[in-house]
Design an enzyme around this catalytic site. Structure first.
Site, PDB file in Angstrom:
ATOM      1  N   SER A 105      32.510  44.869  28.706  1.00 44.22           N
ATOM      2  CA  SER A 105      31.738  44.829  29.947  1.00 44.22           C
ATOM      3  C   SER A 105      31.138  43.438  30.196  1.00 44.22           C
ATOM      4  CB  SER A 105      30.681  45.931  29.912  1.00 44.22           C
ATOM      5  OG  SER A 105      30.098  46.101  31.174  1.00 44.22           O
TER       6      SER A 105
ATOM      7  N   ASP B 217      31.379  41.238  36.542  1.00 46.41           N
ATOM      8  CA  ASP B 217      31.421  41.154  35.079  1.00 46.41           C
ATOM      9  C   ASP B 217      32.857  41.474  34.649  1.00 46.41           C
ATOM     10  OD1 ASP B 217      31.333  43.908  35.588  1.00 46.41           O
ATOM     11  OD2 ASP B 217      30.321  44.351  33.715  1.00 46.41           O
TER      12      ASP B 217
ATOM     13  N   ASP C  88      34.496  43.991  33.517  1.00 47.50           N
ATOM     14  CA  ASP C  88      35.174  45.234  33.901  1.00 47.50           C
ATOM     15  C   ASP C  88      34.819  45.687  35.323  1.00 47.50           C
ATOM     16  OD1 ASP C  88      32.582  46.000  33.163  1.00 47.50           O
ATOM     17  OD2 ASP C  88      33.231  47.981  32.519  1.00 47.50           O
TER      18      ASP C  88
ATOM     19  N   ASP D  44      32.291  46.731  37.045  1.00 48.29           N
ATOM     20  CA  ASP D  44      31.397  47.785  37.535  1.00 48.29           C
ATOM     21  C   ASP D  44      30.124  47.169  38.109  1.00 48.29           C
ATOM     22  OD1 ASP D  44      30.487  46.971  35.049  1.00 48.29           O
ATOM     23  OD2 ASP D  44      29.861  48.968  34.416  1.00 48.29           O
TER      24      ASP D  44
HETATM   25 MG    MG Z   1      30.511  46.236  33.161  1.00 47.58          MG
END
Ligand code: MG
Length: 447
Positions: free
Chosen positions: A94, A235, A237, A239
């Site tokens: 992440s 970031d 990933d 999200d």
């Molecule tokens: Mg993330």
């Protein structure tokens, strides 16, 4: 290695080894009762190693595997539901630096495992995991439709034509992560002129992969030099997302949730859900639309669960992770990009003007490396120290005073206590933070 709120995480080459990853994946497969499991990862170089360990673990406990390859975590969460899979595993560190990696376990409904379910998976790893015989081992099949599927869902939410007519010039910093594979395509579909920065998805991050102001300086400069309308940064990933205005100003992280919430509430009143540490500005803004804010414990799973239960219209966290129920109950930095563009096109405004219209507060965040003895301190004591205050004991202690609030909370994953305070001025926020140290934390250490 640490068992966190939604999975396990650790440092590559040290505590997070492939044997452990295979073991947890097998235990997760057993927990799900086998069946189809979707696997995807961000771009980190270590993911190749973990991906095969995840496959081995899942296959050994009788699962079928769908390999999504490199894939944003929210795209994976959506794919679990789309394929009616039993669950999913996102391999992603992440927003953490390159040396970290983690597994996040996804339920059949696309939410992350609940903390009590994580504990069940841990218990399975501590017992003898059931493995299947040679003739019951499933297969790994590849599926490349996760991003397309996610894009379609997001595009159905916004007024595409209206956004297209504005021909926004947008800089997207993909942070060499999974977002680089989706957000440039989304922007193109929305008629933007797209300037890609760090959009090679090789996982050697050009800057720390967290969209906080200190990591958005390069983006800010490019937005200015290109004369762009705005800039986005994800970031690893995707999200989460961070924002830069047309003037090159880097907006505080919590502005993402504030802007999206304001846009959504202007269309539809309803409940907003966030955690206890998120800005009071959200309550002010909701009140303007005759709406309310419900607060949960810190952790996106608590926010997501509450949103679904209470049928919230919007929610998320102050870190740039917005949850849009029409897409799913998952933090989704890509959906946030689309909604912010829709907000801009509908108002005909610039991002800096929209930002200036938001209620302004100052937040002070402190992290103290201690393990408190008795926490929180006795309620009687707190009531005496903070006369006239309101308290929440849902997660640590939150003290709500006339001039602002203080939230003191031991972290669930690190031996630290977080002290967050917010007020109308920086001085007041600092003074509240000191009160949190002196009147709450120190006392709990003496206990
Ligand atoms: Mg993330």
């Amino acid at each position: 290695m640490m068992i966190g709120a939604s999975g396990l995480r650790g440092i590559v080459g040290e505590d997070l080894n492939p044997e452990l990853v295979a073991k947890f994946s097998a235990a997760f497969g057993q927990f799900l009762g086998n069946g189809l499991v979707v696997v995807g990862s961000d771009t980190r170089p270590s993911n190749q190693m973990y991906r095969y360990a995840v496959f081995a673990g899942l296959l050994s406990s009788g699962c079928e595997v769908v390999d999504l390859g490199i894939c944003p975590t929210p795209s994976l969460q959506l794919m679990v539901r789309n394929l009616e899979a039993k669950g999913g595993i996102a391999i992603t560190g992440s927003h953490n630096p390159s040396e970290w990696n983690a597994l996040k376990f996804v339920r059949p409904d696309g939410l992350f495992l609940y903390p009590e379910e994580i504990r069940q998976v841990v218990r399975i790893t501590e017992s003898k995991i059931k493995r299947v015989s040679w003739d019951r081992i499933g297969k790994v099949r590849r599926d490349d439709s996760a991003i397309e599927n996610h894009l379609k869902k997001i595009l159905s939410l916004v007024d595409q034509q209206e956004i297209q007519t504005r021909h926004f010039k947008v800089v997207i910093d993909g942070c060499n992560g999974a977002g680089a594979l989706i957000t440039p395509g989304l922007l193109q579909k929305l008629g933007c002129e797209v300037i890609e920065v760090n959009c090679e998805p090789h996982g050697y991050f050009a800057h720390p992969p967290e969209p906080i102001p200190s990591n958005l300086r390069e983006l800010s400069q490019i937005v200015k030099s290109e004369g762009a309308d705005l800039g986005f940064s994800h970031d690893a990933d995707a999200d989460r997302v961070g924002l830069v205005t047309e003037k090159g100003d880097i907006l505080p992280e919590d502005y993402v949730l504030l802007l999206v919430a304001k846009f959504v509430l202007s269309k539809r009143k309803g409940l907003v859900v966030t955690n206890l540490s998120t800005t009071q500005a959200l309550d002010d803004l909701a009140a303007d639309f005759d709406s309310r804010v419900r607060r949960t414990k810190v952790g996106d799973i608590y926010v997501a669960r509450c949103m679904r239960k209470e049928k919230a219209v919007i929610g998320g966290e102050g870190n740039g992770g917005v949850i849009v129920p029409e897409v799913h109950y998952a933090r989704d930095g890509i959906a946030a990009v689309a909604l912010i563009l829709n907000y801009l096109s509908e108002t005909g405004s610039s991002l800096s003007l929209l930002a200036r219209s938001l209620p302004r507060y100052y937040m002070v965040k402190r992290k103290v490396k201690v393990t408190p003895g008795r926490f929180p301190p006795p309620r009687e004591y707190l009531k005496e120290q903070f006369r006239g205050a309101r308290f929440s004991f849902l997660d640590g202690v939150k003290i709500i005073l006339k001039e602002g609030w203080i939230h003191v909370r031991p972290s669930g994953t690190e031996p630290v206590v977080r002290i967050i305070s917010e007020a109308r001025t920086r001085e007041e926020a600092e003074s509240l933070s000191r009160m949190g140290m002196e009147k709450v934390l120190k006392v709990s250490l003496e206990n």
